[in-house]
Structure formats: structure tokens, C-alpha cells
Design an enzyme around this catalytic site. Structure first.
Site, PDB file in Angstrom:
ATOM      1  CD  GLU A 103      38.113  36.643  35.453  1.00  0.00           C
ATOM      2  OE1 GLU A 103      39.460  36.449  35.835  1.00  0.00           O
ATOM      3  OE2 GLU A 103      37.385  36.798  36.389  1.00  0.00           O
ATOM      4  CG  ASP A 160      34.147  36.345  36.416  1.00  0.00           C
ATOM      5  OD1 ASP A 160      35.013  36.744  37.338  1.00  0.00           O
ATOM      6  OD2 ASP A 160      34.359  36.986  35.496  1.00  0.00           O
ATOM      7  CB  SER A 203      39.405  38.653  38.288  1.00  0.00           C
ATOM      8  OG  SER A 203      40.064  37.256  38.746  1.00  0.00           O
ATOM      9  CB  ILE A 227      41.959  46.805  54.191  1.00  0.00           C
ATOM     10  CG1 ILE A 227      40.926  46.358  54.342  1.00  0.00           C
ATOM     11  CG2 ILE A 227      43.282  45.925  54.315  1.00  0.00           C
ATOM     12  CD1 ILE A 227      40.585  45.367  55.023  1.00  0.00           C
ATOM     13  CG  ASP A 241      44.943  51.901  51.661  1.00  0.00           C
ATOM     14  OD1 ASP A 241      44.700  50.932  50.674  1.00  0.00           O
ATOM     15  OD2 ASP A 241      44.303  51.755  52.820  1.00  0.00           O
TER      16      ASP A 241
END
Ligand code: NAG
Ligand code: NAG
Ligand code: NAG
Ligand code: NAG
Ligand code: NAG
Ligand code: NAG
Length: 628
Positions: free
Chosen positions: A307, A311, A543, A587, A607
Site C-alpha cells: 500500500e 501510494d 487505494s 462515468i 452515481d
């Protein structure tokens, strides 16, 4: 050290104590511990002459005005748009009322504490007074003990509980040292505490719905963005070619929790390939609740580095080396509360302080205040909305207070569609979170209205960056409606339109249509190229989307700063307004399955799969430069 103080202790107890108070006011139990924490034992009565630095956390005022204050600063129609408050102004706006401070002063004085001995903390949230154990026992109608840890260290406290006059208790969040055990060490007896194992992390998880796989390196170009999404793909998709000039004034920070840690070699390898000018750059290390202030970027366990590697490779791939990027490395269980405590010392005790059952204990003295937040805070972790409601309200309120200073909080919306992130839980009929099927369980803090929740998109197979993206298909981009936070005004119009277009196509008993809808925006999140353990890897998830959006927003802030404007701060009221209608690529394809259903469909307009859509950087800048 913090221990198993239960909220119940704060709320339920009304037992009265007749004895031991010189002032005649009725005392009620304020807090107590059900049991001593593991490895601690009661050792002896405390010496009546020992000195205690008593700290009385006062209840904050005006919290109910938070929304109004914030809209006054963040609503694009407001004449005060962007006039964020200084930390001192925020402290002042929510500081305890005069009534509160007077009630507590009067109590202390009536019980024989000379007002000249009492000091106010710098942020006005505590009253501080040094008292003898004997004085404290009278004030709080309790008995103080010395407790001993297995390792020989000692603490002082009153685990049986302490009492406050009935008319004072509504003005006080908590008093220390009492039942919290985050107390003074007793001189020579106190050996250094052994490092104890931490309780498992709360329920915050990194979204990793995208399978991680080795990749065919021939796709490391900006052409095959459907097969391998690289920095060049994001630039092309979002027209992101910023010219950053305000990099010393501007700031952005990425949060990593618990043992999640960056591998510097991976970052370097990634930057050498995709952003060579930045290859020698590292993030600025901001340790929070850690026992060492020196970063160690050498971990190689993929569970711990995937992670943070992802990032920082994305953020720094997009805006380094010009823009310094900060790392907020949060220790202990890695609770978001610890991050907020470090930004705002007043939050450490607000509404009774953190919940040790959820946030876990800390082996170090907690950082309360003293850490400067960045303009944009990117958090690629989220958990289900199955924390206790009080816990979520308290944390969300604090995010709102910090937003008043012009800080943007971005959280990943999760990778399990309409089920909770990581755990993949849904709600049973009795309201408990269970493995699906069940009612949809969105993610917190993403559902906090002061957070901007980021969903994930993809370039469809065989398509290019010039084609519209879809919602991710390998995993459901987290989205839905909160069961805790009502729909905020800023998204009223778009959410109503969506619900109308949705009709009966999703069983309305499965979600709470009156709740706040997430996500707010989205960005590419599949299949993201990262270097992990020296290998080019395909990964992704919300993420990945979150740090990408953070980089783009940081460049928007740069443009505003260059025009002598303030950072964008809490963006939600602005981006949902008609001014920003053309700033996002809508989208309209894809769904976010979960809880044994297909989830929601992405449709024209906002949405609960991809929010307002993905950013078009030049338009986003233009629109934010329209605003004062
Ligand atoms: C309490 O005593 C300590 C140590 O003497 C001192 O540093 C601190 O300022 C005192 N606090 C108050 C509120 O008087
Ligand atoms: C970037 O901005 C600076 C300052 O406004 C300007 O001098 C420079 O030409 C710009 N560079 C590019 C590539 O646009
Ligand atoms: C709630 O329902 C779930 C699923 O039916 C069940 O497993 C759980 O034991 C129930 N919990 C309570 C407190 O009734
Ligand atoms: C919609 O998304 C799916 C993947 O979920 C993709 O296969 C399909 O081509 C997309 N359709 C359109 C019209 O973009
Ligand atoms: C629906 O959401 C509202 C907040 O908007 C909340 O008060 C209510 O309890 C929720 N209903 C259910 C069944 O969770
Ligand atoms: C990285 O690649 C090397 C060489 O192909 C391999 O030995 C190693 O297991 C890979 N590491 C991971 C985490 O896949």
C-alpha cells in the site's frame, strides 16, 4: 497506556456517593474501569502527599453550528468562500462556553482549590491544577492507588471510578489521571516498559480488491492503459501536465497506518522509470505515536509495503520532485483517531476521548496536537460503517473541524462494492454486520460528509485513454448510502436525480436512500503499475485512485496559491454545484457488486459507483479559479 474504559461507564452511571466531599453537591460516578488491564495489578494506596497533575477536559461548545460555519466557507455561492479559519479561530469557535469554565472553576473553588492555582491549557480545552493525592480524593470522591506492571513500572490512578458534582458533569468530558492509565511514572520505580504487542488494528483496511500479479513489462508505455495503467496514462486521461510553482507554500500528505511502511528502493525504481527527475526524492517523514522518529524504509514484506509503495509511487510519480510530499506514519493500531489527535490536541479528550476498545492501546505517549496537517490528506484505508454510531459521529465532527482550516480529506471508497471494505460484510436483519447477503454496508470514514470519497475506474479492454472509462470490473468500486449520516444538502439534487433514474432496478430495502451517497469522485484504479519488492506489479483499487486524485487536487491548490487564493479545502459543496458540471468526465458504465447483488449501476450524472466521475484537470483548475 490507555485501557478498557467503556463508553457505558460514561453514560449509564448515576450511582451517587454520599461521603468524602466537603462541598455538599451530590456526586455522580463519571467514569470507572470494569477490570484492570492485563499485566497490571493493584499495588498499594497512593501517598496522600504525592502530587498529581490533574487535568480536567472541558466539553466543547457550539459543535451544533459546525455545518453552518463550514458551508459559509465552502459553499461556492458564499461571499466568504475559501476564507478558511486559522487553528486559533477554530479553537475559539468551539472552545468551552463561559458557563462551562465557570461551573468547573466554581466547583474547584468550593472544594478548597484556590483559583490562583488553576491554569487553562493553551487551547482552552483543559483546566490544569497540581493537587495532592489527598485533595484529588476529596475533589473526585475516590481513592487513589499505585498500580504495578509486570515489568516493574508503576502508574497511579483510581480504577474503581471517580465522581463529579451532578451540576458539573455535563461540562466535563473527562479527568486525568484517573482511569485512563496514561499517567505519570513514579520516579525510580518506573523501569522502561517492555514493548507490548498491540491489539489488532481497528477495522481500517487497505482496499485491495485488485489481484496483484506480475506484469508483462512490454506494456510499460502510455498506450496499453487497459493492460497496465502507468503515470503517463493518468496524465493523458486527466490532462494532467501541471506546472507547479507554489511548492514551498503548498502541501500534501499521505497517511499510512500501523505497520504499513514504504520501501525506498521500490519508490526509487518506480520513479527512475516513470519520473526520473524525482528518482532521488523521498517523502517528508511525520511520525505519529511512534517510538522512533527515524524512518526505516527497508521493509520487504509485501503485506506491509504494497500500500505505501503504491501510494507514494503514484503521488510522487505525478507531482515530484517539485512538490514535497509528506508521509503521516501513524503508529499503534493505526487508528484515524490517532491521526486527528496529532493534528488537534483538543480532540484527544473531546467527548470522552478515543475508544480504547476500537483504537487499541498505545505503548508510547500519545501525540496530542503538534503535527501540522497538509492541505490535502490522502488516506487509502477505510473500514465498514459498523463502528459504534457515537464513535463515527465524533470522528466525523473532528474531520469537519479540521476542514474549517482549509484541509481536504480524501478517503478511498473501498474495493468491495456495496459491501464493507476488506471484510466484505453486509447488514443482517438485526443490524449486525455479517458475511453477505444482506443490506448494503458502506464504508466509514468515506461516508462522513466532510470527507471526499474516491472511487475507482478503468480503461476497458481494447480501449484507449481517449475512450470513456468504466467503473472497475475486477472488483466493485465502493459505493452506496450511509445508514448513519443523512444526505447532505450539497448532493441533494444529484442524488435525487440518480434515485429517480434508478427506479426499482435495485431492491430499495437493501439501502438507505436518505443517507449520504458515496463516492464523490473517482480516478483510474485498475490495473495499476507499481514496483513492489523490486518487481513491476499490476495492482490497483480505490487505494490507487485516492493518491492520484490527491496529486491532481494538490496541483489545483498550486494554481490557486499562484493567484493568491486559498487552498480548496472541503471541496464537496463546490464540486456538486452547477459551476463544476463540466469539470468531471461522467462515468456511465459498470456496477459495483456486493452482498450477493450486482450493486448499483453507474448512470448518467452522479452515481454511487463512480460519484461525479473522473477529473479533467484544466477545467477543474479553471472552475476553482473562478471562485474567490
Ligand atoms: C505542576 O507542577 C509542574 C512541576 O513542578 C509544573 O511544571 C507545572 O507547571 C505545574 N502545573 C500547574 C498547572 O501549576
Ligand atoms: C511554468 O510557470 C513559470 C512561472 O509562471 C513560467 O515561467 C514557466 O514558463 C512555466 N513553464 C511551463 C513549461 O509552462
Ligand atoms: C443477528 O443476525 C445474525 C444473522 O442472522 C446472527 O448471526 C447474529 O447472531 C444475530 N445477532 C444478534 C445479536 O441477534
Ligand atoms: C462497460 O464495461 C464493461 C466492463 O465492465 C466493458 O466490457 C464494456 O465494454 C463497457 N461498455 C461500454 C459501452 O463502454
Ligand atoms: C437511514 O439513514 C438515516 C440517516 O440518514 C438514519 O437516521 C436511519 O437510522 C437509517 N435507517 C436505517 C434502517 O439504518
Ligand atoms: C520478484 O521477482 C523475483 C525474480 O523474478 C522473484 O524471485 C520474487 O519472488 C518476486 N517477488 C515477488 C514479491 O513477487
Amino acid at each position: 497506556m490507555v485501557m478498557l474504559r467503556t463508553l457505558a461507564a460514561l453514560l449509564v452511571s448515576v450511582a451517587t456517593v454520599a461521603a468524602a466531599s466537603p462541598s455538599r453537591a451530590r456526586r455522580v460516578l463519571h467514569e470507572r474501569l470494569d477490570a484492570l488491564p492485563p499485566r497490571w495489578s493493584l499495588h498499594r494506596r497512593a501517598d496522600p502527599d504525592a502530587v498529581l497533575p490533574l487535568s480536567i477536559a472541558l466539553r466543547q461548545g457550539n459543535i451544533h453550528n459546525l455545518d453552518e460555519h463550514l458551508l459559509n466557507l465552502a459553499d461556492p455561492e458564499s461571499p466568504n468562500y475559501g476564507q478558511w479559519w486559522t487553528p486559533a479561530q477554530v479553537v475559539q469557535a468551539f472552545q468551552p462556553s463561559t458557563e462551562t469554565t465557570e461551573a468547573v472553576r466554581a466547583w474547584l473553588s468550593a472544594d478548597g482549590i484556590d483559583p490562583a492555582r488553576v491554569r487553562m491549557s493553551k487551547d482552552h480545552s483543559y483546566m490544569l491544577v497540581n493537587v495532592s493525592v489527598a485533595e484529588a480524593e476529596q475533589l473526585l470522591a475516590t481513592t487513589y492507588y499505585v498500580y504495578q506492571h509486570e515489568d516493574g513500572s508503576e502508574d497511579i490512578g483510581c480504577h474503581h471510578g471517580y465522581h463529579l458534582p451532578e451540576h458539573v458533569r455535563d461540562h466535563v468530558d473527562l479527568v486525568t489521571p484517573t482511569v485512563h492509565f496514561e499517567m505519570i511514572k513514579l520516579g525510580a520505580h518506573g523501569g522502561k516498559r517492555a514493548k507490548r504487542s498491540l491489539s489488532p488494528a481497528g477495522k481500517m483496511r487497505r482496499p485491495h480488491g485488485a489481484p496483484t500479479q506480475k506484469m508483462d513489462e512490454s506494456y510499460l508505455n502510455a498506450v496499453d492503459c487497459d493492460k497496465a495503467a502507468t503515470i503517463d496514462c493518468f496524465r493523458a486521461l486527466y490532462n494532467f501536465y501541471p506546472n507547479l510553482t507554489q511548492t514551498q507554500k503548498n502541501s500534501v500528505g499521505v497517511v499510512e497506518l500501523a505497520d504499513q511502511t514504504l520501501n525506498a528502493d521500490d519508490l526509487k525504481q518506480f520513479l527512475q522509470k516513470f519520473n526520473p527527475a524525482a528518482a532521488d526524492t523521498l517523502p517528508i517523514f511525520n511520525p505519529i505515536d511512534l517510538d522512533s522518529n527515524t524512518p526505516d524504509f527497508t521493509e520487504t514484506d509485501p503485506d506491509l509495503i504494497s500500500e505505501p509503495d503504491l501510494d507514494f509511487e503514484l503521488v510522487m510519480g505525478l507531482i515530484s520532485p517539485q512538490q514535497p510530499v509528506q508521509l503521516f506514519q501513524v503508529g499503534g493500531s493505526g487508528s484515524i483517531n490517532f491521526l486527528l489527535d496529532a493534528f488537534d490536541g483538543g480532540f484527544c479528550s473531546f467527548e470522552g476521548g478515543d475508544d480504547p476498545d476500537i483504537d487499541g492501546p498505545l505503548d508510547v505517549t500519545e501525540d496530542c496536537g503538534g503535527t501540522k496537517p497538509a492541505n490535502v490528506i490522502s488516506v487509502s484505508f477505510t473500514g465498514g460503517e459498523d463502528f459504534p454510531p457515537f464513535y463515527m459521529q465524533r470522528q466525523c465532527t473532528e474531520i469537519g473541524k479540521l476542514s474549517m482550516m482549509g484541509i481536504t480529506f480524501l478517503f478511498a471508497s473501498g474495493d468491495n462494492g456495496v459491501a464493507s471494505n476488506g471484510d466484505n460484510l453486509c447488514l443482517a436483519a438485526n443490524g449486525t454486520a455479517v458475511p453477505g447477503p444482506g443490506r448494503f454496508l458502506p464504508n466509514f470514514p468515506s461516508t462522513c460528509p466532510y470527507v471526499t470519497a474516491v472511487g475507482a475506474t478503468q480503461v476497458d479492454s481494447g480501449k484507449s485513454v481517449h475512450d470513456p472509462e468504466s467503473a472497475t470490473s475486477l472488483f466493485g468500486s465502493g459505493g452506496g448510502f450511509s445508514n448513519v449520516f443523512p444526505r447532505p444538502k450539497f448532493q441533494q439534487r444529484q442524488v435525487e436525480t440518480y434515485l429517480k433514474r434508478l427506479g426499482n432496478s435495485v431492491d430499495s430495502s437493501l439501502f438507505n436512500s436518505s443517507g449520504r451517497g458515496i463516492p464523490d469522485v473517482s480516478a483510474n484504479g485498475l490495473p495499476t503499475v507499481a514496483v513492489i519488492d523490486a518487481n513491476y506489479t499490476l495492482t490497483g483499487g480505490t487505494s490507487a485512485s485516492t493518491p492520484i486524485f490527491a496529486a491532481i487536487l494538490t496541483a489545483v491548490n498550486d494554481a490557486r496559491l499562484a493567484h493568491n487564493k486559498t487552498p480548496v479545502g472541503w471541496i464537496n459543496p463546490a464540486i456538486y454545484s452547477h459551476w463544476f458540471a463540466d469539470a468531471f468526465h461522467d462515468i456511465t458504465n459498470g456496477t459495483n457488486p456486493g452482498c450477493g447483488t450486482d450493486g448499483f449501476p453507474a448512470l448518467r450524472g452522479w452515481d454511487p459507483v463512480t460519484g461525479l466521475g473522473t477529473p479533467d484537470f484544466p477545467t477543474l483548475v479553471k472552475r476553482f479559479l473562478w471562485l474567490p
